[in-house]
Write a protein that holds these residues in place. Sequence first.
Motif, PDB file in Angstrom:
ATOM      1  N   GLY A  87       0.784  -1.222   0.000  1.00 24.18           N
ATOM      2  CA  GLY A  87       0.000   0.000   0.000  1.00 24.18           C
ATOM      3  C   GLY A  87       0.819   1.276   0.000  1.00 24.18           C
ATOM      4  N   ARG A  88       2.129   1.174   0.199  1.00 22.70           N
ATOM      5  CA  ARG A  88       2.953   2.378   0.229  1.00 22.70           C
ATOM      6  C   ARG A  88       3.676   2.613  -1.087  1.00 22.70           C
ATOM      7  N   VAL A  89       3.951   1.571  -1.817  1.00 17.97           N
ATOM      8  CA  VAL A  89       4.511   1.710  -3.158  1.00 17.97           C
ATOM      9  C   VAL A  89       3.802   0.722  -4.064  1.00 17.97           C
ATOM     10  N   ALA A  90       3.857   0.981  -5.363  1.00 16.08           N
ATOM     11  CA  ALA A  90       3.263   0.054  -6.328  1.00 16.08           C
ATOM     12  C   ALA A  90       4.100  -1.212  -6.419  1.00 16.08           C
ATOM     13  N   ALA A  91       3.522  -2.254  -7.011  1.00 19.77           N
ATOM     14  CA  ALA A  91       4.219  -3.529  -7.125  1.00 19.77           C
ATOM     15  C   ALA A  91       5.437  -3.443  -8.039  1.00 19.77           C
ATOM     16  N   ASP A  92       5.495  -2.419  -8.888  1.00 19.57           N
ATOM     17  CA  ASP A  92       6.633  -2.266  -9.798  1.00 19.57           C
ATOM     18  C   ASP A  92       7.576  -1.167  -9.319  1.00 19.57           C
ATOM     19  N   THR A  93       7.568  -0.897  -8.018  1.00 18.27           N
ATOM     20  CA  THR A  93       8.355   0.198  -7.467  1.00 18.27           C
ATOM     21  C   THR A  93       9.113  -0.256  -6.233  1.00 18.27           C
ATOM     22  N   ILE A  94      10.327   0.267  -6.055  1.00 17.73           N
ATOM     23  CA  ILE A  94      11.106   0.011  -4.851  1.00 17.73           C
ATOM     24  C   ILE A  94      11.591   1.344  -4.310  1.00 17.73           C
ATOM     25  N   ASP A  95      11.499   1.504  -3.009  1.00 22.47           N
ATOM     26  CA  ASP A  95      11.873   2.750  -2.338  1.00 22.47           C
ATOM     27  C   ASP A  95      13.161   2.519  -1.549  1.00 22.47           C
ATOM     28  N   LEU A  96      14.205   3.274  -1.891  1.00 24.81           N
ATOM     29  CA  LEU A  96      15.507   3.108  -1.246  1.00 24.81           C
ATOM     30  C   LEU A  96      15.819   4.209  -0.243  1.00 24.81           C
ATOM     31  N   HIS A  97      14.832   5.018   0.110  1.00 26.37           N
ATOM     32  CA  HIS A  97      15.059   6.059   1.114  1.00 26.37           C
ATOM     33  C   HIS A  97      15.638   5.454   2.399  1.00 26.37           C
ATOM     34  N   GLY A  98      16.582   6.168   2.994  1.00 29.29           N
ATOM     35  CA  GLY A  98      17.118   5.784   4.290  1.00 29.29           C
ATOM     36  C   GLY A  98      18.203   4.734   4.260  1.00 29.29           C
ATOM     37  N   GLN A  99      18.531   4.218   3.071  1.00 33.26           N
ATOM     38  CA  GLN A  99      19.577   3.205   2.976  1.00 33.26           C
ATOM     39  C   GLN A  99      20.950   3.861   2.784  1.00 33.26           C
ATOM     40  N   PHE A 100      21.980   3.228   3.310  1.00 36.26           N
ATOM     41  CA  PHE A 100      23.336   3.606   2.951  1.00 36.26           C
ATOM     42  C   PHE A 100      23.550   3.183   1.497  1.00 36.26           C
ATOM     43  N   VAL A 101      24.501   3.808   0.829  1.00 36.25           N
ATOM     44  CA  VAL A 101      24.687   3.505  -0.589  1.00 36.25           C
ATOM     45  C   VAL A 101      25.040   2.039  -0.806  1.00 36.25           C
ATOM     46  N   GLU A 102      25.809   1.457   0.118  1.00 37.13           N
ATOM     47  CA  GLU A 102      26.156   0.038  -0.010  1.00 37.13           C
ATOM     48  C   GLU A 102      24.905  -0.828   0.119  1.00 37.13           C
ATOM     49  N   GLU A 103      24.049  -0.467   1.053  1.00 31.69           N
ATOM     50  CA  GLU A 103      22.813  -1.211   1.242  1.00 31.69           C
ATOM     51  C   GLU A 103      21.907  -1.066   0.020  1.00 31.69           C
ATOM     52  N   ALA A 104      21.801   0.165  -0.481  1.00 37.51           N
ATOM     53  CA  ALA A 104      20.908   0.434  -1.611  1.00 37.51           C
ATOM     54  C   ALA A 104      21.298  -0.385  -2.839  1.00 37.51           C
ATOM     55  N   GLU A 105      22.581  -0.496  -3.097  1.00 41.28           N
ATOM     56  CA  GLU A 105      23.032  -1.238  -4.274  1.00 41.28           C
ATOM     57  C   GLU A 105      22.656  -2.715  -4.176  1.00 41.28           C
ATOM     58  N   ASP A 106      22.898  -3.319  -3.029  1.00 46.39           N
ATOM     59  CA  ASP A 106      22.572  -4.732  -2.859  1.00 46.39           C
ATOM     60  C   ASP A 106      21.070  -4.967  -2.906  1.00 46.39           C
ATOM     61  N   ILE A 107      20.310  -4.072  -2.288  1.00 45.62           N
ATOM     62  CA  ILE A 107      18.857  -4.200  -2.308  1.00 45.62           C
ATOM     63  C   ILE A 107      18.334  -4.123  -3.736  1.00 45.62           C
ATOM     64  N   LEU A 108      18.851  -3.171  -4.498  1.00 51.55           N
ATOM     65  CA  LEU A 108      18.401  -3.015  -5.886  1.00 51.55           C
ATOM     66  C   LEU A 108      18.693  -4.256  -6.708  1.00 51.55           C
ATOM     67  N   GLU A 109      19.883  -4.805  -6.566  1.00 47.79           N
ATOM     68  CA  GLU A 109      20.252  -5.989  -7.344  1.00 47.79           C
ATOM     69  C   GLU A 109      19.303  -7.146  -7.047  1.00 47.79           C
ATOM     70  N   GLU A 110      18.993  -7.346  -5.784  1.00 52.54           N
ATOM     71  CA  GLU A 110      18.086  -8.439  -5.423  1.00 52.54           C
ATOM     72  C   GLU A 110      16.665  -8.166  -5.909  1.00 52.54           C
ATOM     73  N   ARG A 111      16.249  -6.906  -5.834  1.00 51.65           N
ATOM     74  CA  ARG A 111      14.891  -6.553  -6.292  1.00 51.65           C
ATOM     75  C   ARG A 111      14.760  -6.760  -7.795  1.00 51.65           C
ATOM     76  N   ILE A 112      15.803  -6.444  -8.538  1.00 49.99           N
ATOM     77  CA  ILE A 112      15.767  -6.653  -9.989  1.00 49.99           C
ATOM     78  C   ILE A 112      15.702  -8.146 -10.315  1.00 49.99           C
ATOM     79  N   LYS A 113      16.466  -8.956  -9.583  1.00 47.84           N
ATOM     80  CA  LYS A 113      16.406 -10.405  -9.783  1.00 47.84           C
ATOM     81  C   LYS A 113      14.991 -10.920  -9.533  1.00 47.84           C
ATOM     82  N   TYR A 114      14.387 -10.422  -8.459  1.00 49.17           N
ATOM     83  CA  TYR A 114      13.034 -10.852  -8.120  1.00 49.17           C
ATOM     84  C   TYR A 114      12.051 -10.430  -9.212  1.00 49.17           C
ATOM     85  N   ALA A 115      12.176  -9.178  -9.682  1.00 46.93           N
ATOM     86  CA  ALA A 115      11.261  -8.666 -10.705  1.00 46.93           C
ATOM     87  C   ALA A 115      11.368  -9.496 -11.985  1.00 46.93           C
ATOM     88  N   LYS A 116      12.584  -9.778 -12.409  1.00 47.42           N
ATOM     89  CA  LYS A 116      12.777 -10.561 -13.633  1.00 47.42           C
ATOM     90  C   LYS A 116      12.202 -11.966 -13.485  1.00 47.42           C
TER      91      LYS A 116
END
Length: 246
Positions: A87-116
């Motif tokens: 309910g806070r973001v759409a199913a095709d959206t990921i919010d990286l607010h509040g993450q350290f840059v190292e955290e954000a990169e790893d989170i994004l990579e995993e989210r892209i794997k999941y999306a694909k």
Amino acid sequence: MSHMGPRAFNHDQSNDSEAEYDRLRDLARQEASKRGSCFQRSQDAYTSGDGAAAKELSEQGKAHGRKMEEYNKQASEFIFRENNANGRVAADTIDLHGQFVEEAEDILEERIKYAKSHGQNHLHVIVGKGNHSANHVQKIKPRVEKACREMGLQYATEENAGRIYVNLTGGAADLGSVPSPYDHQHQQQSSHHQYPSQQYHQQPHQQQQQQQHGGQNQQQDGVEQVVNAILPRVLRKLEKACCVVM
């Protein structure tokens, strides 16, 4: 410690949630400071010929380092769940607010794997505009762009400069064919504002509710999969006492 609520949350949150996030990051900073102090004193002791004291201080520093990593892990997971809850973001959206840059990169990579793996052909990445960073410089966005280039994915900054559109098919990131940025408040007011992957084509009410519920479950599964996958790798990367947040 500076007030981090506006940096970390992309939605209205309770004071308790904001305080918990601030508390965890502050504890991590305290442990980082203690770790640095121990390592410096260990070096001084070694230089002065007191090997036993140097070893003891070094072990204390490592212990503080482990505590720092654990607090950062808890903060990263906490803020990710808060910002990406159903309910806070759409199913095709990921919010990286509040993450350290190292955290954000790893989170994004995993989210892209999941999306694909779930047949999604695009992803909207909320990176923030850098309004709360030093000199208003975006920290997360350059790392997201770098990660996309390394994965061979085309991306483009959306009309909202704090969002990036990523084409997961390997094709061009043509914003002309992309719907307007997702507006959750507008969705609550009207069920007709949908992304192509979420259109219901005037289905019967019961069927529409079932699909909405299924999409929410898939989104929650995605949050859990990303959290479970990225945290061990994040811990290996967060070895610096001072990390940069957006």
